[in-house]
Design a protein around this motif. Structure first.
Motif, PDB file in Angstrom:
ATOM      1  N   VAL A 177     -32.175  28.535  11.136  1.00 28.55           N
ATOM      2  CA  VAL A 177     -31.814  29.745  11.874  1.00 28.55           C
ATOM      3  C   VAL A 177     -31.247  30.825  10.957  1.00 28.55           C
ATOM      4  CG1 VAL A 177     -31.477  28.567  14.070  1.00 28.55           C
ATOM      5  CG2 VAL A 177     -29.550  28.798  12.505  1.00 28.55           C
ATOM      6  N   ALA A 178     -30.824  30.418   9.771  1.00 30.45           N
ATOM      7  CA  ALA A 178     -30.304  31.335   8.760  1.00 30.45           C
ATOM      8  C   ALA A 178     -30.368  30.617   7.416  1.00 30.45           C
ATOM      9  CB  ALA A 178     -28.864  31.736   9.089  1.00 30.45           C
ATOM     10  N   LYS A 179     -30.068  31.339   6.351  1.00 33.43           N
ATOM     11  CA  LYS A 179     -30.104  30.721   5.032  1.00 33.43           C
ATOM     12  C   LYS A 179     -29.140  29.534   4.988  1.00 33.43           C
ATOM     13  CE  LYS A 179     -29.900  31.803   0.161  1.00 33.43           C
ATOM     14  NZ  LYS A 179     -29.694  32.819  -0.844  1.00 33.43           N
ATOM     15  N   ASN A 180     -29.667  28.350   4.646  1.00 28.96           N
ATOM     16  CA  ASN A 180     -28.921  27.104   4.490  1.00 28.96           C
ATOM     17  C   ASN A 180     -28.355  26.531   5.792  1.00 28.96           C
ATOM     18  OD1 ASN A 180     -29.325  27.123   1.662  1.00 28.96           O
ATOM     19  ND2 ASN A 180     -27.609  28.532   1.434  1.00 28.96           N
ATOM     20  N   ILE A 181     -28.758  27.037   6.951  1.00 26.92           N
ATOM     21  CA  ILE A 181     -28.239  26.551   8.231  1.00 26.92           C
ATOM     22  C   ILE A 181     -29.394  26.157   9.148  1.00 26.92           C
ATOM     23  CG2 ILE A 181     -26.928  27.132  10.309  1.00 26.92           C
ATOM     24  CD1 ILE A 181     -25.295  29.051   8.549  1.00 26.92           C
ATOM     25  N   THR A 182     -29.298  24.929   9.695  1.00 26.14           N
ATOM     26  CA  THR A 182     -30.273  24.455  10.674  1.00 26.14           C
ATOM     27  C   THR A 182     -29.531  24.007  11.932  1.00 26.14           C
ATOM     28  OG1 THR A 182     -30.258  22.225   9.717  1.00 26.14           O
ATOM     29  CG2 THR A 182     -32.008  23.708   8.985  1.00 26.14           C
ATOM     30  N   VAL A 183     -30.208  24.114  13.066  1.00 25.55           N
ATOM     31  CA  VAL A 183     -29.707  23.577  14.332  1.00 25.55           C
ATOM     32  C   VAL A 183     -30.852  22.798  14.969  1.00 25.55           C
ATOM     33  CG1 VAL A 183     -28.016  25.407  14.707  1.00 25.55           C
ATOM     34  CG2 VAL A 183     -30.304  25.632  15.681  1.00 25.55           C
TER      35      VAL A 183
END
Length: 170
Positions: free
Chosen positions: A61-67
């Motif tokens: 969902v963003a750089k270095n972030i997953t959900v």
């Protein structure tokens, strides 16, 4: 707990010893699918429990972030079962740890998990389903032996304290 710590340290050592190719990009649109078996915990094979099965699907969902979502199940022969489903988020540490190997992905995160025990056994005098919602944490690593296919190890809450399996990036 010592086995979990040893596994995490092994993953970090593996990451540090790899040849440099370029950093694994985790950004908006990145997707990971994990499927594995749970090892350890109460009710192992010798105690009437089977091997736990689990899966997770994560979206960048963003750089270095997953959900994403997780689910797991473990049956206990003649007694019942345990399952969990929920949502989780992960932060991917390659950039912060300066890991420049595109084959390695180190991550950790939290989730909101519904977990429940279903008891079938009259031996304990308990029947029914008992569960609730709680926070769960995880720490793990992936190693890609092909561009989009690899293995993972993850320690955390769920049907087992350690989960090992295959991972796909798409």
């Amino acid at each position: 707990m010592k086995k979990i710590l040893a596994t995490v340290l092994f993953i970090f050592a593996l990451a540090a010893s790899q040849q440099s190719y370029g950093q694994l990009a985790v950004d908006k649109g990145t997707k990971f699918l994990n499927a594995g078996i749970g090892l350890g915990g109460w009710g192992g094979i010798g105690y009437g429990g089977g091997i736990g099965l689990g899966a997770s699907l994560e979206f960048g969902v963003a750089k270095n972030i997953t959900v994403g979502a997780i689910g797991a199940f473990r049956g206990y022969s003649g007694y019942g079962s345990y399952f969990s489903i929920g949502a989780r988020g992960s932060y991917h540490f390659n950039e912060i740890l300066n890991i420049s190997d595109e084959k390695v992905d180190l991550y950790a995160g939290l989730g909101l998990i519904y977990s429940a025990w279903t008891w079938n056994s009259s031996y304990a005098g308990i029947r029914g389903t008992y569960g609730g919602v709680g926070l769960g944490g995880h720490v793990g690593g992936r190693y890609f032996f092909k561009e989009k296919l690899g293995v993972f190890a993850e320690a955390g809450f769920g049907v087992a304290p350690l989960q090992l399996g295959i991972t796909a990036k798409f």
